[in-house]
Scaffold this active site. Structure first.
Site: not given
Ligand code: HEM
Length: 326
Positions: A49, A315
């Site tokens: 993203h 992440y």
């Protein structure tokens, strides 16, 4: 006694080795590497993203979640929300007319100083029942030395791994949104509400735009430039705020919690969790936020979904890399 212990450890050894093998099979870093193979190396940006926009707003909870969860997120007070809308994938120059998922991350800052994150996509399902299946799919999409993707291999992989199919079908039959504010976002994984007495209720969240969904027309998909979503949002916020209703889909006992490629039946009870109002966008307020979806307030717990579990390490690696300029 010693020989008994020895016997037990011999018996247990294959199981221990197997569990280590399974968890060692796919690691968060495998995804970071394959994202780079797919999208190139982009220093200092999110490895997934990569293209996105920050926004700021607040969340006013409804009363409906209170009986299900003791979370302070639903205590009735207005809560500050740091939001980021994004394009899926590791390409910071991604084409915003593409048939790929859009994402939203929201970090709620609770009155007691704790935080609660959610991060979801514009598809109700994920392309793979577990991390292995998703990683395999990504690997088939890596271009060969001539820079070409072997689409026959991709479609063979999809046939051999049917859990990759539902998201693909969804993207084929739903045009991408005309604005980040006119899309519905899905939490995809199951979570649990936990009430004061410790009673658990499974749910999946979704974020519904108050102005309604508005997909791009096929003509717009051909004609629009590759970048317009952040500008559209900024324009919209000049005249008014943008609102979403956060909802929970309440699961039944037999609804699966460990497979994000499956959606629950459509007839499930849906409750309103509250109203998200966005007032401004386009600053750097989300640059240093890691929207790890396993960072939850007391009163909400993750499910046994293996994809959800793996997200935290991926992440964290991406966060560490980008904050250190890598
Ligand atoms: C194995 C599965 C997955 C992997 C390896 C993965 C990996 C990543 C990585 C590395 C990032 C960048 C994080 C950062 O730098 O802060 C990211 C962002 C994101 N992912 Fe995933 N992801 C996975 C599954 C999912 C799923 C299931 C969803 C939706 C339910 C999702 C939604 C998002 C969103 C919305 C962002 C952007 C958050 C932001 O704006 O910072 N991802 N993902």
């Amino acid at each position: 006694m010693i020989s008994k212990l020895k016997k037990l450890s011999i018996l247990l050894l294959p199981a221990i080795m197997q569990s280590q093998m399974v968890s060692a099979e796919v690691q968060g870093n495998d995804f970071i590497q394959v994202f780079e193979q797919l999208s190139g190396k982009h220093l200092g940006v999110r490895k997934g993203h990569a293209k996105g926009v920050c926004a700021l707003g607040d969340f006013i909870p409804s009363q409906e979640a209170m009986p299900y969860s003791s979370s302070r997120l639903f205590s009735g007070q207005k809560i500050k929300a740091n939001i980021r809308f994004s394009m899926a994938g590791g390409n910071p120059f991604a084409d915003e007319t593409a048939r790929s998922p859009r994402g939203v991350g929201i970090q709620f800052s609770l009155p007691d100083g704790s935080i609660h994150n959610i991060a979801g996509l514009t598809t109700p399902v994920f392309p793979g029942k577990d991390p292995q299946t998703f990683l395999g799919l990504l690997k088939t999409l890596v271009p060969n030395e001539q820079g070409k993707v072997d689409f026959a291999k991709v479609s063979q992989y999809r046939q051999d791994h049917p859990s990759t199919q539902a998201q693909f079908n969804w993207l084929r039959t739903h045009n991408p949104p005309s604005s980040y504010s006119r899309a519905q976002y899905f939490g995809i994984h199951a979570f649990y509400f936990v009430d004061e007495a410790g009673h658990k209720t499974k749910f999946k969240w979704r974020l519904v735009p108050v102005a309604g969904e508005l997909p791009l027309t096929s003509k717009q998909m051909e004609q629009l430039p590759p970048t317009f979503l952040a500008d559209n949002l900024k324009q919209e916020l000049i005249t008014d705020s943008v609102q979403f209703e956060l909802q929970a889909i309440i699961g039944h006992d037999d609804d699966v919690t460990d497979d994000p490629s499956l959606f629950w039946p459509k007839d499930r009870l849906i409750i309103s969790l509250g109203l998200l109002t966005i007032n401004q966008s386009g600053d750097s307020s989300c640059d240093e936020i890691n929207y790890d979806p396993n960072v939850l307030s007391k009163g909400v717990e993750p499910s046994d979904d293996p994809v959800l579990k793996l997200r935290s390490t991926a992440y964290a690696i991406s966060f560490g890399k980008r904050l250190s300029g890598n």
